[in-house]
Design a protein around this motif. Sequence first.
Motif, mmCIF file in Angstrom:
data_model
loop_
_atom_site.group_PDB
_atom_site.id
_atom_site.type_symbol
_atom_site.label_atom_id
_atom_site.label_comp_id
_atom_site.label_asym_id
_atom_site.label_seq_id
_atom_site.Cartn_x
_atom_site.Cartn_y
_atom_site.Cartn_z
ATOM 1 N N GLU A 302 0.823 -1.209 0.000
ATOM 2 C CA GLU A 302 0.000 0.000 0.000
ATOM 3 C C GLU A 302 0.853 1.253 0.000
ATOM 4 N N LEU A 303 1.912 1.238 0.800
ATOM 5 C CA LEU A 303 2.780 2.411 0.853
ATOM 6 C C LEU A 303 3.394 2.695 -0.510
ATOM 7 N N LEU A 304 3.909 1.646 -1.143
ATOM 8 C CA LEU A 304 4.560 1.843 -2.438
ATOM 9 C C LEU A 304 3.548 2.248 -3.502
ATOM 10 N N LYS A 305 2.378 1.626 -3.470
ATOM 11 C CA LYS A 305 1.360 1.982 -4.462
ATOM 12 C C LYS A 305 0.909 3.423 -4.287
ATOM 13 N N ASP A 306 0.765 3.842 -3.033
ATOM 14 C CA ASP A 306 0.411 5.241 -2.784
ATOM 15 C C ASP A 306 1.490 6.171 -3.304
ATOM 16 N N GLY A 307 2.752 5.750 -3.145
ATOM 17 C CA GLY A 307 3.841 6.579 -3.649
ATOM 18 C C GLY A 307 3.775 6.748 -5.152
ATOM 19 N N VAL A 308 3.515 5.641 -5.853
ATOM 20 C CA VAL A 308 3.403 5.701 -7.314
ATOM 21 C C VAL A 308 2.206 6.557 -7.717
ATOM 22 N N LEU A 309 1.101 6.368 -6.992
ATOM 23 C CA LEU A 309 -0.111 7.128 -7.306
ATOM 24 C C LEU A 309 0.122 8.626 -7.153
ATOM 25 N N LEU A 310 0.690 9.022 -6.022
ATOM 26 C CA LEU A 310 0.929 10.451 -5.780
ATOM 27 C C LEU A 310 1.937 11.017 -6.768
ATOM 28 N N SER A 311 2.980 10.222 -7.064
ATOM 29 C CA SER A 311 3.996 10.726 -7.984
ATOM 30 C C SER A 311 3.427 10.905 -9.384
ATOM 31 N N ARG A 329 11.896 12.075 -3.738
ATOM 32 C CA ARG A 329 11.109 11.436 -2.690
ATOM 33 C C ARG A 329 10.880 9.960 -2.978
ATOM 34 N N LEU A 330 10.660 9.623 -4.242
ATOM 35 C CA LEU A 330 10.506 8.210 -4.581
ATOM 36 C C LEU A 330 11.782 7.438 -4.285
ATOM 37 N N LEU A 331 12.923 8.077 -4.530
ATOM 38 C CA LEU A 331 14.195 7.426 -4.218
ATOM 39 C C LEU A 331 14.277 7.124 -2.722
ATOM 40 N N SER A 332 13.913 8.077 -1.897
ATOM 41 C CA SER A 332 13.929 7.844 -0.452
ATOM 42 C C SER A 332 12.955 6.736 -0.064
ATOM 43 N N LEU A 333 11.776 6.747 -0.681
ATOM 44 C CA LEU A 333 10.768 5.741 -0.358
ATOM 45 C C LEU A 333 11.256 4.338 -0.709
ATOM 46 N N TYR A 334 11.742 4.177 -1.946
ATOM 47 C CA TYR A 334 12.181 2.858 -2.380
ATOM 48 C C TYR A 334 13.420 2.399 -1.623
ATOM 49 N N THR A 335 14.288 3.343 -1.283
ATOM 50 C CA THR A 335 15.481 2.968 -0.526
ATOM 51 C C THR A 335 15.095 2.457 0.853
ATOM 52 N N CYS A 336 14.216 3.177 1.531
ATOM 53 C CA CYS A 336 13.786 2.734 2.860
ATOM 54 C C CYS A 336 13.063 1.394 2.787
ATOM 55 N N ALA A 337 12.346 1.168 1.681
ATOM 56 C CA ALA A 337 11.605 -0.084 1.532
ATOM 57 C C ALA A 337 12.478 -1.219 1.013
ATOM 58 N N GLY A 338 13.719 -0.927 0.621
ATOM 59 C CA GLY A 338 14.617 -1.960 0.131
ATOM 60 C C GLY A 338 14.279 -2.437 -1.263
ATOM 61 N N CYS A 339 13.720 -1.553 -2.090
ATOM 62 C CA CYS A 339 13.364 -1.906 -3.474
ATOM 63 C C CYS A 339 14.487 -1.421 -4.393
ATOM 64 N N GLY A 340 15.394 -2.308 -4.706
ATOM 65 C CA GLY A 340 16.613 -1.910 -5.398
ATOM 66 C C GLY A 340 16.408 -1.361 -6.787
ATOM 67 N N LEU A 341 15.721 -2.126 -7.656
ATOM 68 C CA LEU A 341 15.561 -1.705 -9.046
ATOM 69 C C LEU A 341 14.796 -0.387 -9.133
ATOM 70 N N GLU A 342 13.739 -0.263 -8.325
ATOM 71 C CA GLU A 342 12.961 0.962 -8.356
ATOM 72 C C GLU A 342 13.799 2.149 -7.877
ATOM 73 N N ALA A 343 14.593 1.936 -6.829
ATOM 74 C CA ALA A 343 15.457 3.008 -6.334
ATOM 75 C C ALA A 343 16.491 3.397 -7.374
ATOM 76 N N GLU A 344 17.040 2.405 -8.061
ATOM 77 C CA GLU A 344 18.031 2.699 -9.110
ATOM 78 C C GLU A 344 17.400 3.522 -10.230
ATOM 79 N N HIS A 345 16.180 3.150 -10.581
ATOM 80 C CA HIS A 345 15.481 3.894 -11.638
ATOM 81 C C HIS A 345 15.344 5.373 -11.254
ATOM 82 N N GLN A 346 15.014 5.635 -9.997
ATOM 83 C CA GLN A 346 14.884 7.019 -9.557
ATOM 84 C C GLN A 346 16.224 7.744 -9.567
ATOM 85 N N LEU A 347 17.291 7.030 -9.249
ATOM 86 C CA LEU A 347 18.624 7.639 -9.321
ATOM 87 C C LEU A 347 18.909 8.164 -10.716
ATOM 88 N N TRP A 348 18.651 7.324 -11.694
ATOM 89 C CA TRP A 348 18.952 7.733 -13.077
ATOM 90 C C TRP A 348 18.019 8.847 -13.517
#
Length: 1436
Positions: A302-311, A329-348
């Motif tokens: 739910e947290l991640l889906k809300d993040g995608v929805l708001l973004s 903010r998505l980078l911070s969210l995915y990093t805290c959640a341990g979602c590697g690929l999604e966090a990397e995508h936000q980095l780029w």
Amino acid sequence: MALSSRAAAAAVFPHLSIPSPRPRAAASVSLQPPRLPPPHSVRLDHVVADTTTELGLGGGGLLAATIEHLEREPASAGEGDAASTQLAALSPRELQLVLVYFAQEGRDAYCALEVFDWLRRANRVDGETMELMAAIACGWIERLVGAGGDVADVAALLGEMDCVGLRPGFSLVEKAVALYWDRGERESAVEFVRDVLRRGGFGVGGEYISAGDGERGGPVGYLAWRMMMDGDYRDAVKLVIEFKESGLKPEVYSYLIGLTALVKEQKEFSKALRKLNSSVKEGSIYRLGTETMHSIENYQSELLKDGVLLSNWAVQEGSSDVLGLVHERLLSLYTCAGCGLEAEHQLWEMKLLGREPDTQLYDVVLAICASQGEAAAVRRLLAGVESTSAGRRKKSMSWLLRGYVKGGFYLDASETLMRMLDMGLHPEYLDRAAVLTALRRNIHESGSLESYMKLCKRLSETDLIGPSQRSKTPEPARVVNPSRLPPLLIPQIPRSLPASAGATVTFGWEPGETTEPLGLLTLLLSSLLPSPPTSTSSHRSDIRFFVRPEESGDPDQAGVISFSGGSAMNITQILLAAQSADGNLRTVAEENLKQFQEQNLPNFLLSLSVELSDDERPPESRRLAGIILKNSLDAKDSAKKELLIQQWVCLDPTIKLKIKESLLITLGSSVHDARHTSSQVIAKVASIEIPRREWQELIAKLLSNMTQQGAPAPLKQATLEALGYVCEEISPEHLEQDQVNSVLTAVVQGMNQTELSPEVRIAAVKALYNALDFAESNFANEMERNYIMKVVCDTAVSKEVEIRQAAFECLVAIGSTYYVHLDPYMQTIFNLTANAVKGDEEPVALQAIEFWSTICDEEIELQEEYEGNDDADSTVNYRFIEKALPSLVPMLLETLLKQEEDQDQDDNVWNISMSGGTCLGLIARTVGDAIVPLVMPFVEGNITKPDWHCREAATFAFGSILEGPSVEKLAPLVQAGLDFLLNTTKDPNSQVRDTTAWTLGRVFELLHSPASANPIITNANLPRIMTVLLESSKDVPNVAEKVCGAIYFLAQGYEDAESMSSVLTPFLPNIIAALLSAADRADTTHFRLRASSYEALNEIVRVSNIPETSGILGQLLQEIMRRLNLTFELHILSSGDKEKQSDLQALLCGVLQVIIQKLSSSDAKSIIAQTADQLMFLFLRVFACHSSTVHEEAMLAIGALAYATGTDFVKYMPEFFKYLEAGLQNYEEYQVCSISVGVVGDICRALEDKILPFCDGIMTVLLKDLSNSMLNRSVKPPIFSCFGDIALAIGEFFEKYLPYAMPMLQGAAELLGVLDHNDEDMVDYGNQLRRGIFEAYSGILQGIKGAKAQLMMPYAGHLLQFTEAVYKDQSRDDNVTKAAVAVLGDLADTLGPSSKDLFKGNLFHVEFLRECLDSDDEVRDTASWAQGMINHALVS
């Protein structure tokens, strides 16, 4: 114009006569006043004198006669009346006097409204009169809000301002919200904002991303920010989503606030999970059940889906400034959640935008990807490591190694370690130990033994293993039982266990050995008990470690050593081990620390303070000790914080004294980190004790550090830092004035030029910044104020850049906090800021400009606060901006020429040019028309120069002042310069074109009004405008995106004058083609241009004139369908590809929904009927893509299609039902579930009784949803409403569902009796639930009415009891009231005479209906109907 509630207004303004609204002539409605920005400098005393004599009324005359006539006959200002004739003969000045006369307290204010209405109809409203009327209206609003007026009344008054052509703006709305919130009326704050947005926003519904990153944006964002500051992170997110999904349009900045709250919630959630796992490991929790694990996974999802929805919302609706913030903010969210690929995508994504992330973020994401085995991501992230410095490479490789170890990829970790050695990087000891331990633990797995031996040999060759290590300081190690290891790996252990406490037990090895035993060199038990344990200690701490069996005297205790002790303990090695890369070692250390803390908290805190204060200890252990100590005193969660405070308060005073002494000693440490941490902890202790009148000597002790002879600079620097933090933590009332004086004296002395240490001076300036709130009395004293201001101004010209910057930050804070005391210093400050802006470093210049932006904010707020009260305004508003205008504006205009190359490519750039333009815009809002003659010469002088910097600056300047001056002032300039702006879209420089497109968008947004007397866009210039915009849509992506925004605002101007939108019809095919072409651009790497293109397309469709455009829209429908069909053929190779496909499908479904709604509301329904089959086929394919975002858009589009096709939609139900059922069962993505419930209602209304074959399945799922505790509660009220929709559709066939639905309704009604009425969120949810229950009852009663109406008799008594309970509950809102009254009428209507006894036995309805008959129109009308139904039942 009429106020919404005379009674409510009179209650707030007992001296203000506001009569009831009277019918208005049609002519009074047809004339629209010019749309003016809110007035900012209204002085009624400049318009009119105070007394009747000074008004010229004492001696008779036409003016006096007119006023006397109006007083006798307030409604006599109609067409052809005597008063109208008299008014027509008055001069503009005299008409203003009439307005002011009747606006005064004690007089009939309605006359002022009548006169103003006459002025509108007579077309005699000039700018000054409009400004005067605005001041009067704003004065009413201020008093109504300040008195805690009803939400509807406050919003209605804002609406009245909007009706006369004023835009109240966000500041006034924010004040109303803040007032409700601070009074504890959170529900009223939410409902107020909802009401404001429902009414059209009053100028607050737009995009607020122009606010700074730390600011709160618009009303919804401000509400969410208040919730977030209170720690209600999840509720803040839900608020934003609820507003968006309810059809209201929150400002873009609210999505960013929601994302920030999500990140905070994710951090807390991750922290809770770590604690939960720790409890499982400790055995305090046996294991986590399947249901618990499922709940955890659902919540994370739910947290991640809300993040995608708001973004997605933020990117789709926001300006170009948003994207970088969203990715951050998505980078911070995915990093805290341990979602590697999604966090990397936000980095780029951030990198592509030029918003370079911190290097450590790369390392963290690298470790996460490594732990998840994402080899491709690891390769991408490592691509740039080779070219960095050795230190940077070592850090990155260490993070990579630790990620592999955590994820169990030990062979990869071994290869990384070897690679580090090949690169000449010496891995840290703990990293080497972690890899060797992991390989040993998995020695039997393929490749592990070979890698282990190879690595040991390589480490030995590089002298990182062997006897030479014995002479070095031992490093922490994981302790194991050697007897359990394979013989090959056990070294010789010649020594026996020492008997004395505090000794070191070390595993050794024979000279020449090349194998490191287990990768662990030593076992350290040293100094755990620096003092012999005392028998008198009441606390006990046990620490157990494994040793060889033969070294234990007791065979049963082989392998275990136990130590116990009291007082402060040396915990250095445990703290170091707690930071180890070895997960097992780290877990053991963390468990030991936790056990120590739980069993002996006083000694634990004391040990931490001793660790922090000892300069002989390693910096790493001291840093962690300080962090743990600080976290033992403070927490974000209020409940936990209170617990920690109580724990500290209950400590032995002797222990607390020792801890505080250690902290004060640490301020003199030679290690900066230790000093810094100690100053923070001192402040945390002070925040607990000083409000309790404890540690009163702290300030004196800190000040003694500053005054002692020969005090070293580091001590003074740390002391000033501590003083600053203490001031930040406590409130001004907690310090005596003499303490404040002493603090300020020490701080100011530290800032003095005689202080030779720059570190001390910068600490002093920052301390002053934090202490300014305490200096109210000092600033009230002229002599003290003069001295403080002199020191600050002197510091602003220091030679160190950082000190100058901090000094200007103090000036900014002083400008905000002590505005009323600034007058004597403004000339000096102007000179300082002017010099900084013209010649200082950019960080200093930015703060200098920020000072003037702050003054603008203050004066804008004062103008809004005191509008209608010129006397008060004149005493507090010094009009510094107005006075400095001739010098200030030219200075800022010069900053516009300091652009950076390619800054248009970075939407998040903030430099002196952007800062200057922002300040210029604030000045325009502050002084209004006065800025125009100062800016226009700069515009005219630079707009044609060959240097692109000049042309861009001129355009930027013009665009910046479009909000503030009157339409009358700006319209001629825009009309004269519009053609030039259109030509500038062909400028050879992309930055000039970018700014021009932005300026055109602001022109269309702020000044475009087709119904105005002198419109900006006319039939003559529209063809030229459209030609230029369409051509510019082919420009580079950042320019094209702003052009699409300009098209959007141009079309939006026709929303309120849809009949005039036919002027766009000739251009419609070309507009559509250009926007579709922009959406297809291949030269853009981000989503924003595509989203902007489709959003502009949606607006064009909304304002298109049917039926003349129905054919064009039909062709567009086919094209969008084609595009949606092509998305299914995209090659999906990564999660990024999947995300892009989902985003595109969501946009296309959104366009289809708008087209369907447009065509279905006209005679062009046949177009939908012809393509319905194809549309439904596409939507069904979308559902197969398994994306929540697309599911929502497709569901909404299907709801529109069902409305358009009516009963014909039934043919799609067999195939669609499985997706509808899946949506209703989507508990994880509850937004999909909620939308699916809404679509059920749409389909019921479309199909009526043809929905019957599917009702069993629908009702079964809905009943399960209500019973499912995992489903978000916000979905459940709409489910009850859906029961009513189903019952209305199938009528008496709903009988079979009564035994199941009615207990659910009754149970929910009983639940409402135990809700916490002190919890605003629960009150809001309770109202939603009440409304859903009442709507269900109404639908069922209406549906079952007739032969089977008596089936409802068993439930009627409970329904009346529930309704009475709601009537008595003062927390109910208007929607609940209306629904409750409606259900009373439905009950009487359905049961007829059978309900007579029920109503006679429940007489509450009499008072309830009487109350509702005095309410607003909708409630009153419903109550009148219900009363008729009940009376009919009672007499029948």
